[in-house]
Design a protein around this motif. Sequence first.
Motif: not given
Length: 71
Positions: A31-48
């Motif tokens: 969420t940035y400046l009140g807008n949500s958007f989706t990015l492909e980022l490195p993330r933990c498969p367990d806890c997010g």
Amino acid sequence: MASIARLSEDDLRWMCCRCSRPLEVGPVELTYLGNSFTLELPRCPDCGLYLIPEELATGRMAEVEQILEDK
Ligand SMILES: [Zn+2]
């Protein structure tokens, strides 16, 4: 889906500090400046937990703003 983050091999070497699992690239909702958007980022498969690339973390969000304007 737009992918503005230029991921390097360094990014994919990160481990989750909670789970000690290697991060996997996947969609992360931000969420940035009140807008949500989706990015492909490195993330933990367990806890997010996800890694913000340095170019985003340092406030260089111009490309993100461009994406939002294109909506
Ligand atoms: Zn984790």
